[in-house]
Design a protein around this motif. Structure first.
Motif, PDB file in Angstrom:
ATOM      1  N   ILE A 150       0.866  -1.187   0.000  1.00 10.34           N
ATOM      2  CA  ILE A 150       0.000   0.000   0.000  1.00 10.34           C
ATOM      3  C   ILE A 150       0.898   1.231   0.000  1.00 10.34           C
ATOM      4  O   ILE A 150       1.692   1.425   0.915  1.00 10.34           O
ATOM      5  N   HIS A 151       0.814   2.034  -1.048  1.00  8.78           N
ATOM      6  CA  HIS A 151       1.682   3.212  -1.163  1.00  8.78           C
ATOM      7  C   HIS A 151       1.295   4.284  -0.151  1.00  8.78           C
ATOM      8  O   HIS A 151       2.128   4.764   0.618  1.00  8.78           O
ATOM      9  N   THR A 152       0.012   4.691  -0.178  1.00 12.82           N
ATOM     10  CA  THR A 152      -0.457   5.730   0.752  1.00 12.82           C
ATOM     11  C   THR A 152      -1.899   5.434   1.167  1.00 12.82           C
ATOM     12  O   THR A 152      -2.665   4.819   0.421  1.00 12.82           O
ATOM     13  N   VAL A 153      -2.215   5.903   2.363  1.00 11.87           N
ATOM     14  CA  VAL A 153      -3.609   5.922   2.824  1.00 11.87           C
ATOM     15  C   VAL A 153      -3.899   7.350   3.290  1.00 11.87           C
ATOM     16  O   VAL A 153      -3.176   7.892   4.130  1.00 11.87           O
ATOM     17  N   VAL A 163      -7.514  14.795   6.717  1.00 10.78           N
ATOM     18  CA  VAL A 163      -7.074  14.862   8.114  1.00 10.78           C
ATOM     19  C   VAL A 163      -5.785  14.090   8.388  1.00 10.78           C
ATOM     20  O   VAL A 163      -4.983  14.486   9.229  1.00 10.78           O
ATOM     21  N   ILE A 164      -5.569  12.968   7.679  1.00 13.02           N
ATOM     22  CA  ILE A 164      -4.377  12.151   7.938  1.00 13.02           C
ATOM     23  C   ILE A 164      -3.855  11.588   6.618  1.00 13.02           C
ATOM     24  O   ILE A 164      -4.625  11.150   5.757  1.00 13.02           O
ATOM     25  N   THR A 165      -2.544  11.593   6.466  1.00 11.56           N
ATOM     26  CA  THR A 165      -1.893  10.914   5.339  1.00 11.56           C
ATOM     27  C   THR A 165      -0.784  10.022   5.897  1.00 11.56           C
ATOM     28  O   THR A 165       0.029  10.472   6.713  1.00 11.56           O
ATOM     29  N   ALA A 166      -0.776   8.759   5.483  1.00  6.50           N
ATOM     30  CA  ALA A 166       0.262   7.810   5.921  1.00  6.50           C
ATOM     31  C   ALA A 166       0.781   7.051   4.705  1.00  6.50           C
ATOM     32  O   ALA A 166       0.039   6.807   3.745  1.00  6.50           O
ATOM     33  N   ASP A 167       2.077   6.682   4.724  1.00  6.48           N
ATOM     34  CA  ASP A 167       2.621   5.930   3.590  1.00  6.48           C
ATOM     35  C   ASP A 167       3.387   4.702   4.090  1.00  6.48           C
ATOM     36  O   ASP A 167       3.519   4.467   5.298  1.00  6.48           O
ATOM     37  N   ASN A 168       3.896   3.922   3.120  1.00  7.97           N
ATOM     38  CA  ASN A 168       4.536   2.646   3.473  1.00  7.97           C
ATOM     39  C   ASN A 168       5.956   2.800   4.021  1.00  7.97           C
ATOM     40  O   ASN A 168       6.607   1.812   4.360  1.00  7.97           O
ATOM     41  N   THR A 169       6.444   4.050   4.124  1.00  8.94           N
ATOM     42  CA  THR A 169       7.759   4.265   4.739  1.00  8.94           C
ATOM     43  C   THR A 169       7.630   4.529   6.241  1.00  8.94           C
ATOM     44  O   THR A 169       8.631   4.709   6.936  1.00  8.94           O
ATOM     45  N   GLY A 170       6.392   4.572   6.717  1.00  4.50           N
ATOM     46  CA  GLY A 170       6.177   4.855   8.132  1.00  4.50           C
ATOM     47  C   GLY A 170       5.918   6.321   8.413  1.00  4.50           C
ATOM     48  O   GLY A 170       5.679   6.704   9.559  1.00  4.50           O
ATOM     49  N   GLY A 212     -25.570   4.605   8.713  1.00 10.93           N
ATOM     50  CA  GLY A 212     -25.054   4.013   7.482  1.00 10.93           C
ATOM     51  C   GLY A 212     -24.506   5.015   6.498  1.00 10.93           C
ATOM     52  O   GLY A 212     -24.052   4.644   5.410  1.00 10.93           O
ATOM     53  N   LYS A 213     -24.524   6.309   6.849  1.00 10.12           N
ATOM     54  CA  LYS A 213     -23.979   7.339   5.959  1.00 10.12           C
ATOM     55  C   LYS A 213     -22.480   7.488   6.189  1.00 10.12           C
ATOM     56  O   LYS A 213     -21.972   7.192   7.263  1.00 10.12           O
ATOM     57  N   ALA A 214     -21.791   7.968   5.146  1.00 11.38           N
ATOM     58  CA  ALA A 214     -20.336   8.119   5.237  1.00 11.38           C
ATOM     59  C   ALA A 214     -19.973   9.265   6.167  1.00 11.38           C
ATOM     60  O   ALA A 214     -20.336  10.416   5.936  1.00 11.38           O
ATOM     61  N   LEU A 215     -19.258   8.933   7.232  1.00 15.14           N
ATOM     62  CA  LEU A 215     -18.726   9.921   8.170  1.00 15.14           C
ATOM     63  C   LEU A 215     -17.320  10.325   7.756  1.00 15.14           C
ATOM     64  O   LEU A 215     -16.901  11.467   7.905  1.00 15.14           O
ATOM     65  N   GLY A 216     -16.584   9.363   7.231  1.00 25.22           N
ATOM     66  CA  GLY A 216     -15.224   9.587   6.764  1.00 25.22           C
ATOM     67  C   GLY A 216     -14.908   8.643   5.615  1.00 25.22           C
ATOM     68  O   GLY A 216     -15.716   7.775   5.265  1.00 25.22           O
ATOM     69  N   ILE A 217     -13.729   8.813   5.018  1.00 28.48           N
ATOM     70  CA  ILE A 217     -13.328   7.987   3.867  1.00 28.48           C
ATOM     71  C   ILE A 217     -11.838   7.657   3.978  1.00 28.48           C
ATOM     72  O   ILE A 217     -11.019   8.543   4.277  1.00 28.48           O
ATOM     73  N   PHE A 218     -11.497   6.393   3.736  1.00 27.38           N
ATOM     74  CA  PHE A 218     -10.104   5.981   3.552  1.00 27.38           C
ATOM     75  C   PHE A 218      -9.831   5.918   2.048  1.00 27.38           C
ATOM     76  O   PHE A 218     -10.500   5.180   1.323  1.00 27.38           O
ATOM     77  N   ASP A 219      -8.864   6.682   1.580  1.00 21.46           N
ATOM     78  CA  ASP A 219      -8.424   6.608   0.175  1.00 21.46           C
ATOM     79  C   ASP A 219      -7.132   5.802   0.155  1.00 21.46           C
ATOM     80  O   ASP A 219      -6.067   6.293   0.546  1.00 21.46           O
ATOM     81  N   ILE A 220      -7.227   4.560  -0.307  1.00 14.70           N
ATOM     82  CA  ILE A 220      -6.097   3.621  -0.261  1.00 14.70           C
ATOM     83  C   ILE A 220      -5.505   3.478  -1.659  1.00 14.70           C
ATOM     84  O   ILE A 220      -6.192   3.051  -2.587  1.00 14.70           O
ATOM     85  N   SER A 221      -4.252   3.858  -1.805  1.00 10.20           N
ATOM     86  CA  SER A 221      -3.566   3.759  -3.103  1.00 10.20           C
ATOM     87  C   SER A 221      -2.541   2.627  -3.072  1.00 10.20           C
ATOM     88  O   SER A 221      -1.705   2.566  -2.162  1.00 10.20           O
ATOM     89  N   ILE A 222      -2.601   1.724  -4.078  1.00 13.89           N
ATOM     90  CA  ILE A 222      -1.610   0.642  -4.175  1.00 13.89           C
ATOM     91  C   ILE A 222      -0.708   0.851  -5.388  1.00 13.89           C
ATOM     92  O   ILE A 222      -0.069  -0.083  -5.874  1.00 13.89           O
ATOM     93  N   GLY A 223      -0.668   2.110  -5.858  1.00 13.58           N
ATOM     94  CA  GLY A 223       0.227   2.446  -6.965  1.00 13.58           C
ATOM     95  C   GLY A 223      -0.146   1.699  -8.236  1.00 13.58           C
ATOM     96  O   GLY A 223      -1.319   1.641  -8.626  1.00 13.58           O
ATOM     97  N   HIS A 248       0.285  -1.538  -8.733  1.00 13.71           N
ATOM     98  CA  HIS A 248      -0.099  -2.927  -8.477  1.00 13.71           C
ATOM     99  C   HIS A 248      -1.558  -3.134  -8.857  1.00 13.71           C
ATOM    100  O   HIS A 248      -2.410  -2.268  -8.625  1.00 13.71           O
ATOM    101  N   GLN A 249      -1.867  -4.284  -9.433  1.00 13.28           N
ATOM    102  CA  GLN A 249      -3.249  -4.608  -9.763  1.00 13.28           C
ATOM    103  C   GLN A 249      -4.037  -4.969  -8.501  1.00 13.28           C
ATOM    104  O   GLN A 249      -5.209  -4.624  -8.371  1.00 13.28           O
ATOM    105  N   LYS A 250      -3.368  -5.661  -7.578  1.00 12.60           N
ATOM    106  CA  LYS A 250      -4.022  -6.033  -6.323  1.00 12.60           C
ATOM    107  C   LYS A 250      -2.964  -6.290  -5.260  1.00 12.60           C
ATOM    108  O   LYS A 250      -1.767  -6.440  -5.566  1.00 12.60           O
ATOM    109  N   LEU A 251      -3.407  -6.370  -4.023  1.00 16.14           N
ATOM    110  CA  LEU A 251      -2.502  -6.618  -2.913  1.00 16.14           C
ATOM    111  C   LEU A 251      -2.216  -8.114  -2.774  1.00 16.14           C
ATOM    112  O   LEU A 251      -3.064  -8.946  -3.127  1.00 16.14           O
ATOM    113  N   PRO A 252      -1.029  -8.478  -2.248  1.00 12.70           N
ATOM    114  CA  PRO A 252      -0.789  -9.881  -1.893  1.00 12.70           C
ATOM    115  C   PRO A 252      -1.859 -10.346  -0.895  1.00 12.70           C
ATOM    116  O   PRO A 252      -2.352  -9.536  -0.100  1.00 12.70           O
TER     117      PRO A 252
END
Length: 527
Positions: free
Chosen positions: A367-370, A390-397, A448-459, A461-465
């Motif tokens: 996962i490149h970034t969330v 509100v938050i950005t995290a990547d695979n480098t920590g 059931g309404k969206a309070l927040g959203i995770f935007d997950i980028s895997i660059g 890659h077609q899919k995750l292991p």
């Protein structure tokens, strides 16, 4: 399925690369093959009518509550409502009223102690009363509403005053909903509402106002186990009041308001003898005026601070707070409490999100970034909602918590359209943007309404292991469960559930530990 969810379902079914003629054939096929029996039609119509009737009833009861609560205090006196209902049908339904009141007090245990009806409790009370009657419940509710509406009369001036005050209270809630997790705009909205009302409806009084919150006294426990810390005040009083600490053994009536849970009004402070004056520069002979201390209650009617007002800066003789002013100030304290706990809820949700990402990122390096977003109302009619980064995290920590506002608007972010589709439908959206694969996952509220959203980028890659995908699924499941528990704690007037000993400390730490507690419980169930 609502409309955005239905569209998303079909888009997912046909895929991104399907030709327009194929889509048209699918639509034609659905139109031709979809059949609905008469029984299904009637069932659907009944459901629609029921939902519509409940919505109309809610609006009707809200309007009735507002008419009774003319000073916008946010509550009605239970005994006052009960006294009027005793005269319904010339007192023929007193026994039904007694049963309804008993049932109401079992639903809202704090009523026996505080005797105040919130809009929700007021609606429940009338519904319980109506359910005791023979015949149609909807007709009984309508009769009750008509009776209670006719039992109070409001002049045009009173109605306009109430309308203006409610607008100011709405501004406090709007400040909370559009400020992220910052309290500054909420404080400003509170003091603006107070000063505007003092000017318009309080004979142009010059008031000072301040907010103090209860804290555990770790500085000097010998002065009491709790203290009041003044976190906000009107501008002119900041040099004397802001960040001050009031201990239990000091002069003042604030702790009396905290202990009794009721407003304390001192009409003439110069005659009282137990008032703490923060402004020592003011000569003793000028320490004249009125003081009002209002306790701040949470959803379970526990006091967590005070809202104070005084007229010591006003040189006029008659500066005593009148009953209608005090009741409106109670409404302000209630509005502040809702705003404060809304922001506390978001802070807790963000703490869970941070903990979840800290757990996920080392386990899923593909996962490149969330990026995490909160959905917040738009500030004007041209924008229904905005997404606050509100938050950005990547695979480098690396992790960044965005304290300054970064807002995405639909019309300005065409490449991020998938985020708005996710918010609209509250469903998972997968797409490719500039060659990078993104998955937008909603964090849902209790409706059931969206309070927040995770935007997950895997660059690229077609899919995750498989093992990383499994960890991602686990993180999303636990983050959602933690979010629901936090929302229930604040919105449903429910006591928090503590399982681990470490959760008994401050709320933010509880929110961080909550994610791991749910993981432990999930592991126990698997074993």
């Amino acid at each position: 399925l609502n409309l955005p969810q239905f569209v998303q379902l079909l888009e997912t079914f046909v895929g991104e690369d399907t030709s327009l003629p194929t889509v048209k054939r699918l639509i034609a096929f659905i139109k031709e093959e979809y059949k609905q029996t008469e029984e299904e039609k009637m069932e659907q119509l009944d459901k629609v009518h029921h939902i519509s009737h409940l919505a109309q009833r809610k609006l009707l009861l809200e309007a009735l509550f507002k008419k009774w609560d003319n000073n916008a205090s946010g509550f009605l006196d239970l005994e006052e409502v009960d006294a009027v209902l005793r005269t319904f049908k010339e007192g023929m339904e007193k026994e039904a009223l007694r049963r309804a009141k008993k049932h109401l007090c079992s639903c809202y245990p704090q009523l026996g102690r505080v005797g105040k009806l919130s809009p929700k409790a007021f609606q429940t009370f009338l519904e319980l009363f109506a359910s005791e009657f023979a015949g149609d419940e909807h007709e009984a509710i309508d009769n009750l509403v008509e009776f209670l509406t006719g039992s109070v009369e409001r002049s045009r001036v009173e109605c306009l005053q109430s309308l203006t005050r409610r607008k100011w209270l709405h501004n406090i809630q709007q400040a909370a909903e559009t400020s992220g997790t910052s309290m500054e705009l909420v404080y400003k909205a509170v003091f603006k509402a107070l000063s505007q009302d003092a000017e318009a409806h309080g004979d142009n009084k010059k008031i000072s106002a301040y907010i103090a919150l209860l804290e555990e006294n770790q500085l000097s426990p010998e002065q009491g186990h709790i203290l009041l810390r003044y976190v906000a005040c009107t501008t002119d009083d900041a040099p004397y009041v802001l960040n001050q600490i009031l201990y239990r053994d000091m002069k003042g009536v604030s702790f009396t308001a905290v202990e009794e849970g009721k407003p304390i009004h001192v009409p003439r402070v110069q005659l009282h003898g137990n008032i703490h004056f923060w402004n020592y520069d003011r000569p003793v002979e000028e320490r004249k005026g009125s003081l009002l201390v209002l306790p701040l209650h949470d959803a379970r009617w526990r006091v967590f601070g005070i809202l104070g007002l005084d007229t010591l800066r006003d040189q006029c003789e008659n500066t005593i707070f009148l009953t209608h002013e005090i009741r409106f100030y109670q409404g302000v304290s209630h509005a502040f409490s809702k705003a404060y706990h809304h922001i506390c809820t978001l802070e807790n949700v963000l703490q869970v999100t941070v903990t979840a990402l800290e757990w996920l990122c080392p386990r899923a390096p593909s996962i490149h970034t969330v990026t995490a977003y909160l959905v917040q109302p738009g500030k004007d009619k041209t924008c229904d909602y905005a997404l606050r980064k509100v938050i950005t995290a990547d695979n480098t920590g690396q992790k960044e918590i965005h304290s300054s506002p970064v807002l995405l608007l639909r019309k300005e972010n065409l490449l991020r359209y998938y985020l708005f589709k996710c918010a609209d439908s509250s469903e998972v959206i997968r797409t490719s943007v500039c060659g990078e694969h993104h998955t937008a996952v909603p964090l849902r509220d209790l409706a059931g309404k969206a309070l927040g959203i995770f935007d997950i980028s895997i660059g690229h890659h077609q899919k995750l292991p498989p093992h990383e995908h499994k960890d991602l699924q686990k993180m999303l499941k636990l983050a959602q469960a933690a979010c629901h528990e936090i929302l229930k704690m604040y919105l449903e007037e429910r006591e928090p559930t503590y399982v681990l000993e470490a959760e008994h400390v401050a709320n933010l730490r509880h929110a961080g530990i909550l994610f791991y507690r749910l993981m432990l419980q999930d592991l126990r169930q698997c074993v």
